[in-house]
Design a protein around this motif. Structure first.
Motif, PDB file in Angstrom:
ATOM      1  N   SER A 195      10.675 -98.008 102.859  1.00 22.52           N
ATOM      2  CA  SER A 195      10.420 -97.954 101.426  1.00 22.52           C
ATOM      3  C   SER A 195       9.576 -99.146 101.003  1.00 22.52           C
ATOM      4  O   SER A 195       9.737-100.251 101.512  1.00 22.52           O
ATOM      5  N   SER A 196       8.676 -98.927 100.057  1.00 21.33           N
ATOM      6  CA  SER A 196       7.836-100.010  99.554  1.00 21.33           C
ATOM      7  C   SER A 196       8.648-100.923  98.646  1.00 21.33           C
ATOM      8  O   SER A 196       9.722-100.566  98.170  1.00 21.33           O
ATOM      9  N   ARG A 197       8.109-102.116  98.386  1.00 16.65           N
ATOM     10  CA  ARG A 197       8.761-103.039  97.461  1.00 16.65           C
ATOM     11  C   ARG A 197       8.854-102.415  96.070  1.00 16.65           C
ATOM     12  O   ARG A 197       9.879-102.520  95.396  1.00 16.65           O
ATOM     13  N   HIS A 198       7.787-101.743  95.669  1.00 16.51           N
ATOM     14  CA  HIS A 198       7.791-101.063  94.372  1.00 16.51           C
ATOM     15  C   HIS A 198       8.920-100.038  94.303  1.00 16.51           C
ATOM     16  O   HIS A 198       9.636 -99.953  93.305  1.00 16.51           O
ATOM     17  N   GLY A 199       9.087 -99.283  95.376  1.00 13.60           N
ATOM     18  CA  GLY A 199      10.134 -98.278  95.405  1.00 13.60           C
ATOM     19  C   GLY A 199      11.527 -98.882  95.353  1.00 13.60           C
ATOM     20  O   GLY A 199      12.419 -98.351  94.677  1.00 13.60           O
ATOM     21  N   ARG A 200      11.707-100.000  96.045  1.00 17.17           N
ATOM     22  CA  ARG A 200      13.031-100.632  96.062  1.00 17.17           C
ATOM     23  C   ARG A 200      13.407-101.217  94.703  1.00 17.17           C
ATOM     24  O   ARG A 200      14.582-101.346  94.374  1.00 17.17           O
ATOM     25  N   LEU A 201      12.404-101.573  93.891  1.00 17.25           N
ATOM     26  CA  LEU A 201      12.660-102.174  92.581  1.00 17.25           C
ATOM     27  C   LEU A 201      12.674-101.141  91.452  1.00 17.25           C
ATOM     28  O   LEU A 201      12.906-101.488  90.296  1.00 17.25           O
ATOM     29  N   ASP A 202      12.430 -99.905  91.786  1.00 20.54           N
ATOM     30  CA  ASP A 202      12.384 -98.842  90.778  1.00 20.54           C
ATOM     31  C   ASP A 202      13.803 -98.373  90.477  1.00 20.54           C
ATOM     32  O   ASP A 202      14.439 -97.730  91.311  1.00 20.54           O
ATOM     33  N   ASP A 203      14.296 -98.703  89.278  1.00 25.26           N
ATOM     34  CA  ASP A 203      15.684 -98.349  88.954  1.00 25.26           C
ATOM     35  C   ASP A 203      15.825 -96.970  88.301  1.00 25.26           C
ATOM     36  O   ASP A 203      16.929 -96.556  87.967  1.00 25.26           O
ATOM     37  N   LEU A 204      14.715 -96.258  88.114  1.00 26.26           N
ATOM     38  CA  LEU A 204      14.760 -94.893  87.616  1.00 26.26           C
ATOM     39  C   LEU A 204      14.547 -93.883  88.730  1.00 26.26           C
ATOM     40  O   LEU A 204      15.211 -92.850  88.787  1.00 26.26           O
ATOM     41  N   GLY A 205      13.610 -94.185  89.621  1.00 29.67           N
ATOM     42  CA  GLY A 205      13.261 -93.231  90.672  1.00 29.67           C
ATOM     43  C   GLY A 205      12.491 -92.057  90.102  1.00 29.67           C
ATOM     44  O   GLY A 205      12.394 -91.875  88.879  1.00 29.67           O
ATOM     45  N   TRP A 206      11.963 -91.233  90.971  1.00 24.08           N
ATOM     46  CA  TRP A 206      11.183 -90.082  90.502  1.00 24.08           C
ATOM     47  C   TRP A 206      12.044 -89.124  89.691  1.00 24.08           C
ATOM     48  O   TRP A 206      11.560 -88.466  88.766  1.00 24.08           O
ATOM     49  N   VAL A 207      13.339 -89.065  90.029  1.00 23.79           N
ATOM     50  CA  VAL A 207      14.223 -88.143  89.305  1.00 23.79           C
ATOM     51  C   VAL A 207      14.380 -88.552  87.848  1.00 23.79           C
ATOM     52  O   VAL A 207      14.423 -87.706  86.941  1.00 23.79           O
ATOM     53  N   GLY A 208      14.452 -89.858  87.604  1.00 24.51           N
ATOM     54  CA  GLY A 208      14.539 -90.333  86.238  1.00 24.51           C
ATOM     55  C   GLY A 208      13.246 -90.115  85.473  1.00 24.51           C
ATOM     56  O   GLY A 208      13.247 -89.701  84.309  1.00 24.51           O
ATOM     57  N   ARG A 209      12.129 -90.373  86.149  1.00 24.99           N
ATOM     58  CA  ARG A 209      10.829 -90.181  85.493  1.00 24.99           C
ATOM     59  C   ARG A 209      10.560 -88.709  85.217  1.00 24.99           C
ATOM     60  O   ARG A 209       9.925 -88.363  84.218  1.00 24.99           O
ATOM     61  N   GLN A 210      11.061 -87.831  86.090  1.00 24.64           N
ATOM     62  CA  GLN A 210      10.907 -86.393  85.865  1.00 24.64           C
ATOM     63  C   GLN A 210      11.619 -85.983  84.582  1.00 24.64           C
ATOM     64  O   GLN A 210      11.053 -85.280  83.737  1.00 24.64           O
ATOM     65  N   ALA A 211      12.859 -86.421  84.413  1.00 31.44           N
ATOM     66  CA  ALA A 211      13.625 -86.072  83.209  1.00 31.44           C
ATOM     67  C   ALA A 211      12.966 -86.630  81.955  1.00 31.44           C
ATOM     68  O   ALA A 211      12.805 -85.930  80.947  1.00 31.44           O
ATOM     69  N   LEU A 212      12.558 -87.894  82.006  1.00 30.67           N
ATOM     70  CA  LEU A 212      11.941 -88.514  80.840  1.00 30.67           C
ATOM     71  C   LEU A 212      10.584 -87.899  80.526  1.00 30.67           C
ATOM     72  O   LEU A 212      10.189 -87.804  79.357  1.00 30.67           O
ATOM     73  N   GLY A 213       9.860 -87.475  81.562  1.00 34.58           N
ATOM     74  CA  GLY A 213       8.566 -86.844  81.343  1.00 34.58           C
ATOM     75  C   GLY A 213       8.685 -85.574  80.515  1.00 34.58           C
ATOM     76  O   GLY A 213       7.831 -85.289  79.668  1.00 34.58           O
ATOM     77  N   ILE A 214       9.750 -84.813  80.743  1.00 33.89           N
ATOM     78  CA  ILE A 214       9.977 -83.587  79.971  1.00 33.89           C
ATOM     79  C   ILE A 214      10.463 -83.916  78.564  1.00 33.89           C
ATOM     80  O   ILE A 214       9.973 -83.386  77.572  1.00 33.89           O
ATOM     81  N   VAL A 215      11.436 -84.821  78.474  1.00 34.74           N
ATOM     82  CA  VAL A 215      12.013 -85.178  77.177  1.00 34.74           C
ATOM     83  C   VAL A 215      10.962 -85.811  76.266  1.00 34.74           C
ATOM     84  O   VAL A 215      10.909 -85.525  75.065  1.00 34.74           O
ATOM     85  N   HIS A 216      10.106 -86.658  76.824  1.00 33.17           N
ATOM     86  CA  HIS A 216       9.112 -87.369  76.018  1.00 33.17           C
ATOM     87  C   HIS A 216       7.818 -86.595  75.840  1.00 33.17           C
ATOM     88  O   HIS A 216       6.921 -87.054  75.126  1.00 33.17           O
ATOM     89  N   CYS A 217       7.702 -85.434  76.462  1.00 35.77           N
ATOM     90  CA  CYS A 217       6.545 -84.588  76.216  1.00 35.77           C
ATOM     91  C   CYS A 217       6.621 -84.094  74.780  1.00 35.77           C
ATOM     92  O   CYS A 217       7.647 -83.544  74.357  1.00 35.77           O
ATOM     93  N   ASP A 218       5.546 -84.280  74.010  1.00 37.30           N
ATOM     94  CA  ASP A 218       5.564 -83.931  72.593  1.00 37.30           C
ATOM     95  C   ASP A 218       5.412 -82.432  72.331  1.00 37.30           C
ATOM     96  O   ASP A 218       5.348 -82.022  71.174  1.00 37.30           O
TER      97      ASP A 218
END
Length: 262
Positions: free
Chosen positions: A76-99
């Motif tokens: 895993s990259s350093r960026h990945g290890r420091l990501d406290d949302l992960g792709w799963v969190g960004r996926q959920a927020l991407g839908i919720v925050h889509c206008d």
């Protein structure tokens, strides 16, 4: 072959997960593309509604475990290890925050993070041949991608707990009865019925729909007084738009309004 097929017609942007040989399981390229395209759709005035569906006999079966093994082997990259949302969190927020209103067209099996993908959407329609499952417990996993947030709010805490603890399959009749989906359509008519609804939604007033979605999202965590102020601010803004004038004129002239988002 493109892993996400994008098509825009009549204000409706359809995102089709296109890995049918893997039951549209999510790998790195597909996850990244979903996140990027949702951000683009939110900012694109030509898009009024987003529909997410799958190619073949599945909607989405969640994380591609074969892809997970490859990534684990490569580290895993350093960026990945420091990501406290992960792709799963960004996926959920991407839908919720889509206008724009986001519709899940559940054409086939939806499992794990694929089920959570549908839960994060504003509206859900299901083919009568589809089924959904939390599924995580079957692999020794706890939920992610917003499952433990969205599911209890849709079906209640007790029923959500049972679905997550057992990982059992939920079929269309039950899904509609417990309020998990808005409607169930026959499989042979499924795509057209969903698109008919999406086109109707896309003919509505875009500014009012965006503000309505924001209010609904905020209502989940906001106290009444704060939400009443936000509602008042939003409707005051709406009264200053040409869409409201068009809506009133159309009512008085007994015709269908033509909203332009102005």
């Amino acid at each position: 072959m493109e892993e996400l097929v994008i098509d825009t017609q009549n204000g409706v942007r359809t995102l089709t997960l296109n890995r049918p040989e893997r039951l549209n399981a999510l790998n790195d390229p597909l996850r990244s593309e979903i996140e990027r395209v949702l951000t683009e759709a939110s900012a694109d005035d030509d898009v009024r509604v987003v529909v997410i569906t799958g190619k073949g006999r599945a909607f989405c079966t969640g994380l591609d475990l074969a892809d997970l093994e490859k990534r684990s082997a490569s580290g895993s990259s350093r960026h990945g290890r420091l990501d406290d949302l992960g792709w799963v969190g960004r996926q959920a927020l991407g839908i919720v925050h889509c206008d724009k209103p986001v519709i899940a067209a559940i054409n086939g099996v939806a499992a794990g993070a694929g089920f959570a993908l549908a839960l994060a959407c504003d509206l859900r329609f299901m083919s009568d041949r589809a089924r959904v499952t939390a599924g995580y417990i079957r692999r020794g996993l706890s939920p992610d991608a917003g499952m433990s947030y969205f599911l209890p709010r849709l079906v209640g805490l007790t029923r959500a707990a049972e679905m997550i603890f057992t990982g059992r399959d939920v079929y269309p009749d039950e899904a509609q009865r417990i309020g998990l989906v808005n409607d169930v359509f026959p499989d042979e008519e499924f795509h057209e019925r969903v698109m008919e609804f999406a086109r109707q939604l896309a003919s509505g007033p875009p500014i009012a729909q965006t503000l309505s979605k924001r209010l609904l999202v905020q209502s989940l965590e906001t106290d009444l007084v704060t939400l009443l102020k936000q509602e008042y601010s939003s409707i005051t803004f709406c009264f200053g738009t040409q869409d409201v004038k068009e809506g009133i004129d159309a009512f008085l002239e007994k015709r269908n309004p033509e909203f332009r988002g102005e």
